[in-house]
Design a protein around this motif. Structure first.
Motif, short mmCIF file in Angstrom:
data_model
loop_
_atom_site.label_atom_id
_atom_site.label_comp_id
_atom_site.label_asym_id
_atom_site.label_seq_id
_atom_site.Cartn_x
_atom_site.Cartn_y
_atom_site.Cartn_z
N MET A 1 34.78 35.05 35.47
CA MET A 1 35.45 35.94 36.40
C MET A 1 34.76 37.30 36.39
N THR A 2 34.62 37.83 37.61
CA THR A 2 34.15 39.21 37.75
C THR A 2 35.19 39.96 38.57
N TYR A 3 35.06 41.27 38.59
CA TYR A 3 36.01 42.06 39.37
C TYR A 3 35.35 43.33 39.88
N THR A 4 35.95 43.90 40.91
CA THR A 4 35.58 45.23 41.39
C THR A 4 36.87 45.93 41.80
N TYR A 5 36.82 47.24 41.81
CA TYR A 5 37.95 48.05 42.26
C TYR A 5 37.43 49.06 43.26
N GLN A 6 38.03 49.07 44.44
CA GLN A 6 37.59 49.99 45.49
C GLN A 6 38.74 50.32 46.41
N ASP A 7 38.94 51.58 46.67
CA ASP A 7 39.95 52.05 47.64
C ASP A 7 41.34 51.47 47.39
N GLY A 8 41.75 51.42 46.13
CA GLY A 8 43.08 50.94 45.80
C GLY A 8 43.24 49.44 45.78
N ILE A 9 42.14 48.71 45.97
CA ILE A 9 42.19 47.24 45.97
C ILE A 9 41.38 46.72 44.79
N LEU A 10 42.02 45.86 44.00
CA LEU A 10 41.36 45.21 42.87
C LEU A 10 40.97 43.81 43.31
N TYR A 11 39.68 43.51 43.24
CA TYR A 11 39.15 42.21 43.66
C TYR A 11 38.79 41.39 42.43
N PHE A 12 39.31 40.17 42.35
CA PHE A 12 38.92 39.23 41.30
C PHE A 12 38.12 38.12 41.94
N TYR A 13 36.98 37.79 41.35
CA TYR A 13 36.12 36.71 41.83
C TYR A 13 36.09 35.62 40.77
N PHE A 14 36.69 34.49 41.08
CA PHE A 14 36.76 33.38 40.14
C PHE A 14 35.67 32.36 40.45
N SER A 15 35.28 31.59 39.42
CA SER A 15 34.31 30.52 39.62
C SER A 15 34.63 29.36 38.70
N GLY A 16 34.13 28.19 39.07
CA GLY A 16 34.36 27.00 38.25
C GLY A 16 35.76 26.47 38.44
N ILE A 92 53.48 28.40 47.70
CA ILE A 92 53.08 29.75 47.32
C ILE A 92 52.85 30.68 48.51
N PHE A 93 52.48 30.10 49.66
CA PHE A 93 52.18 30.95 50.82
C PHE A 93 53.43 31.50 51.49
N GLN A 94 54.60 31.17 50.95
CA GLN A 94 55.82 31.80 51.43
C GLN A 94 55.95 33.22 50.87
N ILE A 95 55.24 33.49 49.76
CA ILE A 95 55.34 34.81 49.14
C ILE A 95 53.99 35.50 48.99
N ILE A 96 52.90 34.74 49.08
CA ILE A 96 51.55 35.28 48.89
C ILE A 96 50.72 35.00 50.13
N GLU A 97 49.96 36.00 50.56
CA GLU A 97 49.17 35.90 51.78
C GLU A 97 47.87 35.13 51.53
N LEU A 98 47.40 34.43 52.57
CA LEU A 98 46.13 33.72 52.53
C LEU A 98 45.18 34.39 53.51
N GLU A 99 43.96 34.64 53.05
CA GLU A 99 42.90 35.19 53.90
C GLU A 99 41.74 34.22 53.88
N ARG A 100 41.24 33.87 55.05
CA ARG A 100 40.15 32.90 55.10
C ARG A 100 38.78 33.55 55.18
N ASN A 101 38.72 34.83 55.42
CA ASN A 101 37.42 35.50 55.53
C ASN A 101 36.91 35.94 54.16
N GLU A 102 35.66 36.32 54.12
CA GLU A 102 35.05 36.71 52.87
C GLU A 102 35.56 38.07 52.39
N VAL A 103 35.48 38.27 51.07
CA VAL A 103 35.99 39.48 50.44
C VAL A 103 34.85 40.26 49.81
N ASN A 104 33.64 39.95 50.12
CA ASN A 104 32.49 40.56 49.44
C ASN A 104 32.54 42.08 49.48
N VAL A 105 32.64 42.69 48.31
CA VAL A 105 32.65 44.16 48.18
C VAL A 105 31.57 44.54 47.19
#
Length: 105
Positions: A1-16, A92-105
């Motif tokens: 797992m890697t992460y970045t933080y930018q403009d109040g948004i914490l991004y987690f990138y999972f693999s495997g 889970i999508f009743q409480i958590i949003e799904l985004e299909r586009n890329e999050v590359n930051v």
């Protein structure tokens, strides 16, 4: 797992796999990063995730609960078809949003 933080948004990138073994290795780090940054939003990128089991779903739900104390939003991004179906069946999508586009930051 890697992460970045930018403009109040914490991004987690999972693999495997997001299974019991991998969740147990990264859970504490995710908890601490959320507590440190207290973000307004967390985006979890699953683009490189091949498998999710019930432990992975529980991990996501626990982070949702943790974020609720900051009134922060959780978004899942770039799920494979199989993983999206798994999360869909969990409801889970009743409480958590799904985004299909890329999050590359």
């Amino acid at each position: 797992m890697t992460y970045t933080y930018q403009d109040g948004i914490l991004y987690f990138y999972f693999s495997g796999d997001l299974d019991h073994l991998h969740v147990s290795r990264m859970k504490e780090q995710c908890i601490q990063l959320i507590e440190k940054y207290q973000p307004k939003q967390v985006k979890m990128d699953f683009q490189a995730v091949s498998f999710v089991d019930s432990t992975g779903i529980g991990f996501v739900l626990a982070r949702y609960k943790q974020l609720s104390k900051f009134q922060a939003k959780l978004t899942l991004c770039n799920l494979s078809r199989a993983n999206e179906r798994l999360f869909q069946m969990s409801g889970i999508f009743q409480i958590i949003e799904l985004e299909r586009n890329e999050v590359n930051v």
